[in-house]
Design an enzyme around this catalytic site. Structure first.
Site, PDB file in Angstrom:
ATOM      1  CG  PHE A 155      50.944 -38.284  71.789  1.00 56.63           C
ATOM      2  CD1 PHE A 155      51.098 -39.525  72.397  1.00 56.63           C
ATOM      3  CD2 PHE A 155      50.562 -38.255  70.450  1.00 56.63           C
ATOM      4  CE1 PHE A 155      50.872 -40.707  71.700  1.00 56.63           C
ATOM      5  CE2 PHE A 155      50.338 -39.433  69.741  1.00 56.63           C
ATOM      6  CZ  PHE A 155      50.499 -40.662  70.364  1.00 56.63           C
ATOM      7  CD  GLU A 182      47.478 -30.195  72.226  1.00 51.34           C
ATOM      8  OE1 GLU A 182      48.705 -30.392  72.119  1.00 51.34           O
ATOM      9  OE2 GLU A 182      46.775 -29.757  71.291  1.00 51.34           O
ATOM     10  CB  SER A 232      51.048 -35.686  62.243  1.00 51.86           C
ATOM     11  OG  SER A 232      50.485 -34.404  62.409  1.00 51.86           O
ATOM     12  CB  CYS A 287      58.558 -41.275  64.966  1.00 49.65           C
ATOM     13  SG  CYS A 287      60.130 -41.153  65.797  1.00 49.65           S
ATOM     14  CD  GLU A 387      52.762 -41.576  61.600  1.00 53.43           C
ATOM     15  OE1 GLU A 387      52.250 -40.457  61.460  1.00 53.43           O
ATOM     16  OE2 GLU A 387      53.854 -41.753  62.157  1.00 53.43           O
TER      17      GLU A 387
HETATM   18  P1  NAD Z   1      50.630 -33.746  66.098  1.00 50.92           P
HETATM   19  O1  NAD Z   1      51.103 -33.337  64.763  1.00 50.92           O
HETATM   20  O2  NAD Z   1      49.166 -33.920  66.316  1.00 50.92           O
HETATM   21  O3  NAD Z   1      51.105 -32.690  67.203  1.00 50.92           O
HETATM   22  C1  NAD Z   1      52.454 -32.280  67.308  1.00 50.92           C
HETATM   23  C2  NAD Z   1      52.497 -30.896  67.929  1.00 50.92           C
HETATM   24  O4  NAD Z   1      51.821 -29.985  67.067  1.00 50.92           O
HETATM   25  C3  NAD Z   1      51.790 -30.810  69.284  1.00 50.92           C
HETATM   26  O5  NAD Z   1      52.556 -30.000  70.134  1.00 50.92           O
HETATM   27  C4  NAD Z   1      50.462 -30.175  68.946  1.00 50.92           C
HETATM   28  O6  NAD Z   1      49.933 -29.401  70.001  1.00 50.92           O
HETATM   29  C5  NAD Z   1      50.791 -29.283  67.758  1.00 50.92           C
HETATM   30  N1  NAD Z   1      49.674 -29.119  66.837  1.00 50.92           N
HETATM   31  C6  NAD Z   1      48.626 -29.955  66.633  1.00 50.92           C
HETATM   32  N2  NAD Z   1      47.810 -29.453  65.696  1.00 50.92           N
HETATM   33  C7  NAD Z   1      48.334 -28.287  65.283  1.00 50.92           C
HETATM   34  C8  NAD Z   1      47.952 -27.302  64.311  1.00 50.92           C
HETATM   35  N3  NAD Z   1      46.845 -27.437  63.580  1.00 50.92           N
HETATM   36  N4  NAD Z   1      48.757 -26.243  64.139  1.00 50.92           N
HETATM   37  C9  NAD Z   1      49.876 -26.101  64.865  1.00 50.92           C
HETATM   38  N5  NAD Z   1      50.280 -26.991  65.782  1.00 50.92           N
HETATM   39  C10 NAD Z   1      49.528 -28.070  66.002  1.00 50.92           C
HETATM   40  O7  NAD Z   1      51.429 -35.088  66.485  1.00 50.92           O
HETATM   41  P2  NAD Z   1      51.188 -36.046  67.715  1.00 50.92           P
HETATM   42  O8  NAD Z   1      49.937 -36.833  67.494  1.00 50.92           O
HETATM   43  O9  NAD Z   1      51.360 -35.319  68.991  1.00 50.92           O
HETATM   44  O10 NAD Z   1      52.456 -37.013  67.571  1.00 50.92           O
HETATM   45  C11 NAD Z   1      52.481 -38.133  66.741  1.00 50.92           C
HETATM   46  C12 NAD Z   1      53.106 -37.812  65.411  1.00 50.92           C
HETATM   47  O11 NAD Z   1      54.435 -37.346  65.595  1.00 50.92           O
HETATM   48  C13 NAD Z   1      53.237 -39.029  64.497  1.00 50.92           C
HETATM   49  O12 NAD Z   1      52.921 -38.632  63.196  1.00 50.92           O
HETATM   50  C14 NAD Z   1      54.696 -39.405  64.610  1.00 50.92           C
HETATM   51  O13 NAD Z   1      55.233 -40.105  63.519  1.00 50.92           O
HETATM   52  C15 NAD Z   1      55.323 -38.062  64.728  1.00 50.92           C
HETATM   53  N6  NAD Z   1      56.650 -38.157  65.320  1.00 50.92           N
HETATM   54  C16 NAD Z   1      57.702 -38.042  64.473  1.00 50.92           C
HETATM   55  C17 NAD Z   1      58.985 -38.152  64.968  1.00 50.92           C
HETATM   56  C18 NAD Z   1      60.158 -38.042  64.044  1.00 50.92           C
HETATM   57  O14 NAD Z   1      61.266 -38.089  64.529  1.00 50.92           O
HETATM   58  N7  NAD Z   1      59.982 -37.888  62.753  1.00 50.92           N
HETATM   59  C19 NAD Z   1      59.193 -38.367  66.338  1.00 50.92           C
HETATM   60  C20 NAD Z   1      58.083 -38.475  67.174  1.00 50.92           C
HETATM   61  C21 NAD Z   1      56.811 -38.366  66.644  1.00 50.92           C
END
Ligand code: NAD
Length: 502
Positions: A155, A182, A232, A287, A387
């Site tokens: 997101f 979403e 994540s 991130c 985090e």
């Molecule tokens: P998230 O892991 O909740 O979601 C990421 C994606 O995975 C979304 O599209 C979501 O719909 C999908 N998803 C969620 N639950 C799932 C499941 N059980 N099975 C399969 N797919 C699923 O992450 P978020 O809250 O949207 O974003 C924040 C996180 O992203 C933080 O941990 C941040 O550090 C990380 N991030 C990392 C980088 C990097 O470059 N390493 C960059 C941006 C964000």
């Protein structure tokens, strides 16, 4: 986007058209600055996901075979349109994510840099050629696209993170299925419409709205050859394990805990400015945000004072009103972040600046939490081990450089880090010894330029290749080595030995 009071239906995009889907499942999308529901996003079921993936797969052969000149022309048109209209995209991001407009514009600009990098794809795909590798035999190498690739986005950067991947993937000749978060799904749809306007053929760029169900289909469907995931760490680990078990090439970028090491000789005003910018920009939902300040030697009291003084001047509020920091993305996320501050206080940390009492310039139902500074944080406290992904900066005190380095290297994450010092030798030692993928020297958010590659180490990235730059080109293509001989009667005859140079 100005709120009209009407709730929009945010749908999929396939074959250059909007597609409402059939699952009937939806999720609410909110404006975090007002707390109001502004739309509902379609959540694909397996069957709809398969339909989108199969359209993308059907578009692959023609796109792969289109000349580089024509593919590149579409890339350039996309870049021009994006550049002209990026204010629209920034406004859309602010309305669903909450980050302030200037920050949303910065996100689009950093994404645009990858589009510009991908405009040079003819050069990036050039292989090598060797004449007379053996007598009368020439050899060359080429890189070819993979097919249909999936991109799964978080997101926090609804435009930039997808743009780390899809410009390179598309320019290299792949077709793409993007699954946005979403929580802020509209940016992806806006981008899809821009691609259509730029002349991208039907089926090359598709948007699949959804949650785990859509992701599972991308991870298991035979037509998907590679997956780029950002989110994540627990989900990144799952995506990497499932995708690779299903024969896909996967790069899964995970969470982070980024430390800044402030050495005793650092310019503390510069360091304090940097801590505030990197800790509270985008409400800490980056991130590459700095979330842990490691103060070395006797500077901690002065540094904490300088950070606190600056943090108290920040205006938290609606991202469209010229504030410094916006709300958090959802009420649940705000509550979770605030609970870490409660726990830190209970664990004995000092809450030097308390964002829980913020008076925002925004709607009373917005998801507010102001800048928060914690001092005296220990490595066993949950505000350090987890985090948090919010505007919470923790200060840890150590006596020596070695102790600080050991603390950083003992952390399971390894996304970004920075050292603040005026000592070139110390900085050189740090960049060599630290076990983190992206390092800043007096630069708090060292996000690499598009022509370098972005990615962390350890629990911050699963897979071998980082995003964009040469590694991105390699991820979205595979190598082929070709050996040629044109008819020469002098080379006839049987020889069952292994081919050797002659
Ligand atoms: P998230 O892991 O909740 O979601 C990421 C994606 O995975 C979304 O599209 C979501 O719909 C999908 N998803 C969620 N639950 C799932 C499941 N059980 N099975 C399969 N797919 C699923 O992450 P978020 O809250 O949207 O974003 C924040 C996180 O992203 C933080 O941990 C941040 O550090 C990380 N991030 C990392 C980088 C990097 O470059 N390493 C960059 C941006 C964000």
């Amino acid at each position: 986007m100005p709120e009209t009071g009407q709730s929009s239906h945010i749908v999929h995009w396939v074959d250059n058209k909007r597609y409402s889907g059939t699952s009937g499942r939806t999720a609410p999308v909110t404006n975090p600055a007002t707390g109001r529901v502004t739309g509902e996003v379609a959540l694909a079921a397996g069957e709809e996901a398969r339909a989108v993936i199969e359209s993308a797969a059907a578009a692959f052969p023609a796109w792969r075979d289109m000349s580089l000149a024509k593919r590149t022309a579409v890339m350039f048109r996309f870049r021009e349109l994006l550049n002209e209209r990026k204010d629209e995209l920034a406004a859309l991001i602010t309305s669903e994510h909450g980050k302030v407009l200037s920050d949303a514009l910065g996100e689009v600009t950093r994404g645009q840099e990858v589009v510009e990098f991908a405009c040079g794809i003819p050069h990036l795909l050039k292989g090598g050629f060797t004449e007379n590798a053996s007598t009368g035999v020439d050899a060359f190498s080429t890189r070819q696209p993979l097919g249909t690739v999936g991109i799964i986005a978080p997101f926090n950067f609804p435009a930039m993170v997808p743009m780390w991947f899809f410009p390179v993937a598309i320019a290299a000749g792949n077709t793409v299925v993007l699954k946005p978060s979403e929580k802020d799904p509209s940016a992806a749809l806006w981008i899809a419409e821009l691609w259509a306007e730029a002349g991208l053929p039907d089926g090359v760029f598709n948007v699949l709205q959804g949650d785990k169900e859509a992701v599972d289909e991308l991870l298991t469907h035979k037509a998907v050859k590679a997956v780029s995931f950002v989110g994540s760490t627990p989900i990144a680990r799952h995506v990497y394990a499932t995708g690779t078990a299903n024969g896909k090439r996967v790069q899964a970028l995970g969470g982070a805990k980024n430390h800044a090491l402030v050495l005793p000789d650092a310019d503390l005003d510069l360091a304090a400015d940097a801590m505030v910018n990197a800790g509270f920009g985008s409400a800490g939902e980056r991130c590459m945000a700095i979330s842990a300040v490691v103060a070395v030697g006797g500077i901690a009291d002065e540094l904490v004072g300088k950070i606190a003084e600056r943090a108290r001047t920040l205006r938290t509020g609606d991202g469209t009103r010229g504030c410094d920091m916006g709300p958090l993305v959802t009420a649940a996320h705000r509550d979770r972040v605030a609970s870490y501050v409660d726990q830190a206080e209970a664990d004995g940390a000092t809450v030097v600046v308390d964002g829980r009492t913020v008076r925002p310039d925004g709607g009373e139902d917005g998801f507010w939490l102001g800048p928060t500074l914690l001092d005296g944080v220990g490595t066993g406290m949950s505000c350090y081990t987890d985090e948090i992904f919010g505007p919470v900066l923790s200060v840890l005190r150590v006596d020596t450089y070695e102790e600080g380095l050991d603390l950083i290297n003992s952390n399971p994450y390894g996304n970004g880090t920075a050292v603040f010092t005026n000592d070139g030798g110390a900085a050189r030692r740090f960049r060599n010894e630290v076990e983190v993928g992206m390092v800043g020297i007096n630069v708090p958010i060292p996000v690499p330029m598009a022509y370098y590659s972005f990615g962390g180490w350890k629990d911050s990235l699963f897979g071998d290749t980082h995003a964009h730059g040469t590694e991105g080109v390699h991820f979205f293509t595979r190598g082929k080595a070709v050996t040629t001989r044109w008819l020469d009667p002098s080379h006839g005859g049987l020889n069952l030995g292994f081919p050797q140079n002659a």
